[in-house]
Design an enzyme around this catalytic site. Structure first.
Site, short mmCIF file in Angstrom:
data_model
loop_
_atom_site.label_atom_id
_atom_site.label_comp_id
_atom_site.label_asym_id
_atom_site.label_seq_id
_atom_site.Cartn_x
_atom_site.Cartn_y
_atom_site.Cartn_z
N ASP A 26 0.83 -1.20 0.00
CA ASP A 26 0.00 0.00 0.00
C ASP A 26 0.87 1.26 0.00
O ASP A 26 1.85 1.36 0.75
CB ASP A 26 -0.90 -0.02 1.25
CG ASP A 26 -1.88 1.12 1.28
OD1 ASP A 26 -2.76 1.17 0.42
OD2 ASP A 26 -1.75 1.97 2.19
N GLU A 76 13.65 -15.14 1.62
CA GLU A 76 12.66 -15.99 2.28
C GLU A 76 11.89 -16.86 1.30
O GLU A 76 11.57 -18.01 1.59
CB GLU A 76 11.68 -15.11 3.08
CG GLU A 76 12.33 -14.25 4.16
CD GLU A 76 12.88 -15.06 5.32
OE1 GLU A 76 12.29 -16.11 5.64
OE2 GLU A 76 13.90 -14.63 5.90
#
Length: 535
Positions: free
Chosen positions: A206, A252
């Protein structure tokens, strides 16, 4: 975990998200599993069969975090949990597992620019000037003239107890996090690790352009003119932050995607947020959300995207609507024909496609008086509940839904449209199937055609596969002659069955969109279209 993480195409391996159709789920309005009147994660899970049938590759979940819901969940009080109204972490895990079992990836909304004023960090920060989390936010003795988004008030609110102003680019209940503070960076990085460890496939980020700030806090002439600062805040420090975020996510999960909301409305600025392939993987393209039903405007938008992103080896994103903007059909005067033609345009452009829930149903905005607004910015129109069944309450049993349904919800319900092979729902499904089976539509070049006035035409091709797309923006029949013999694979206005493709007769009906392919294998090798020019 969904399979086919990359696709071998020639000597290149392309990540899954380049060819993906992603479906935006506004959780509060998607489906209600417990009769509360508000959608929830269990409701999403119970309707995954709809998304699987439709053929989407991924879903993006709008915020479901604990929140006072002042800004519909974008005021986050805990970045690592689920608001009880939407379920629990265990329910999220079940949703994720069930989506993955269907081959559907899951993206979650990440809101790094600000927190809720009810977040423990901010509650501590405003407890005193020497509080542990004081410098996790921005504080000043005097405000500047910066204007905030949504209400266009000041971006500075006085905290009377500590006699300083705090910064918020959005509502006062959304104080901005100070990303110059290494402790903030590490804490927000931890939130990414949390969701990646649970198995999410990426993040919609966002208000990306807001992370870096002008630390001189100077008054700005554009603010003086009333322009909100989030619409032009574009600081170089943001790019360093994004490179670190990208590196963390790739460590990750190398297959995860970062999709950024860079709401600057200028492609020359937006393309910078791809970096050198080391920042965002994708950025939303916002001009289509404002575009009128006009071929000249659309031609300009597409050409600008191709001109800016192509040389930068940056992959476009196309969408027609989202939870902050009016629905396509409403913007286009309520015309279902225009909405059908627009969705054909969406699925035939070069780039990743995002579909906002309900666009596959041709829904209109909810009509609300200002006194009935639930959103402080009046963005409720596109957030009405999804109608699942013909008969009221359209699959929402229990309490009355938190917002009313859009007009003619029974006729536009999933149930009604599943029964009608000529519906916009089936049209959307056919487009997704055509696109998923075509390397030209997923990865091929885009070439504009110089054709009849009032008709937007372009060619998509890769190797020996070729399609021509024609969209008639006028209310009259247009003659669009093409060399060679062509067949109609998609007609926005009618479905004539899949057993035999209809020959193209050289005419495009009012507000009709067609997807054509050469009629024979020989035609695919020999047919050309007059007046083609590459973007």
């Amino acid at each position: 975990m969904p399979s086919a993480s990359t696709e071998q195409l020639g000597d290149r391996r392309r990540p899954w998200w380049m060819s993906a159709v992603c479906y935006e789920v506004y959780v509060r309005s998607f489906a209600d599993s417990d009769g509360s009147g508000e959608g929830d994660l269990a409701g999403v899970r119970e309707h995954l069969d709809h998304l699987e049938w439709l053929g989407v590759d991924a879903l993006w979940l709008c915020p479901f975090y604990p929140s006072p819901m002042v800004d519909s969940g974008y005021d986050v009080a805990d970045f690592c949990d689920v608001d009880p109204r939407f379920g629990s972490l265990q329910e999220f895990d079940r949703l994720l597992a069930d989506a993955h079992a269907r081959g559907i990836r899951v993206l979650v909304d990440w809101v790094p620019n600000h927190s809720s004023d009810q977040h423990p960090w901010f509650l501590d920060a405003r407890s005193g000037r020497d509080a542990e989390h004081r410098d996790w936010y921005y504080w000043r003795d005097e405000p500047t003239n910066w204007r905030s988004a949504i209400d266009l008030g000041s971006t500075w609110t006085l905290d009377e107890d500590t006699e300083q102003y705090y910064l918020h680019f959005f509502l006062p209940q959304q104080p901005d996090l100070n990303w110059t503070n290494p402790r903030v960076v590490e804490a927000m990085h931890d939130t990414l690790r949390f969701w990646l460890a649970r198995g999410v496939d990426g993040f919609r980020i966002d208000s990306v352009q807001c992370l870096g700030k002008d630390l001189t806090f100077s008054d700005n002439d554009r603010s003086l003119a009333g322009e909100p600062i989030n619409s032009f805040n574009d600081q170089p420090e943001t790019h360093e932050l994004l490179r670190d975020i990208r590196a963390l996510v790739e460590r990750e999960n190398p297959e995860a995607v970062l999709v950024g909301e860079v709401n600057l409305r200028r492609e020359a600025s937006i393309v910078q947020y791809y970096g050198h392939g080391d920042e965002l993987n994708l950025t939303f393209n916002f001009p289509p959300l404002d575009a009128p039903w006009d071929p000249i405007v659309w031609r300009s938008i597409i050409a600008e995207i191709e001109h800016r992103l192509g040389p930068a080896d940056a992959w476009p994103v196309w969408t027609l609507a989202n939870h902050d903007n009016s629905r396509v059909r409403t913007r286009y005067g309520g015309s279902l024909d225009r909405a059908r033609a627009a969705i054909v345009l969406l699925f035939t452009l070069r780039g990743t496609v995002f579909v906002y829930q309900g666009e596959e149903l041709g829904l209109c905005d909810v009509d609300l008086r200002r006194s009935a607004w639930r959103d402080p910015g009046g963005r409720d129109g596109s957030r009405g509940p999804i109608p699942w069944t013909r008969e009221a309450p359209h699959g929402w049993t229990g309490n009355t839904p938190w917002l009313p349904f859009s007009p003619d919800s029974g006729a536009h319900s999933v149930q009604a449209q599943r029964d009608d092979p000529d519906s916009i729902l089936h049209l959307t499904r056919r487009l997704i199937r055509l696109r998923s089976g075509s390397t030209a539509l997923r990865y091929g070049s885009w070439t504009e055609l110089d054709i009849t006035r009032g008709v937007l035409g372009f060619r998509r091709e890769l190797d020996d596969e070729r399609f021509v797309c024609l969209i008639n923006f006028t209310d009259s029949v247009r003659d669009v002659p093409l060399d060679g013999q062509w067949e109609v694979h998609i007609d926005s206005r009618a479905f004539r069955g899949e057993a035999a493709l209809e020959p193209y007769d050289g005419r495009v009906r009012p507000e009709q969109a067609l997807v054509l392919a050469p009629a024979t294998a020989a035609g695919r090798e020999q047919t050309d279209v007059h007046g083609a020019r590459s973007a």
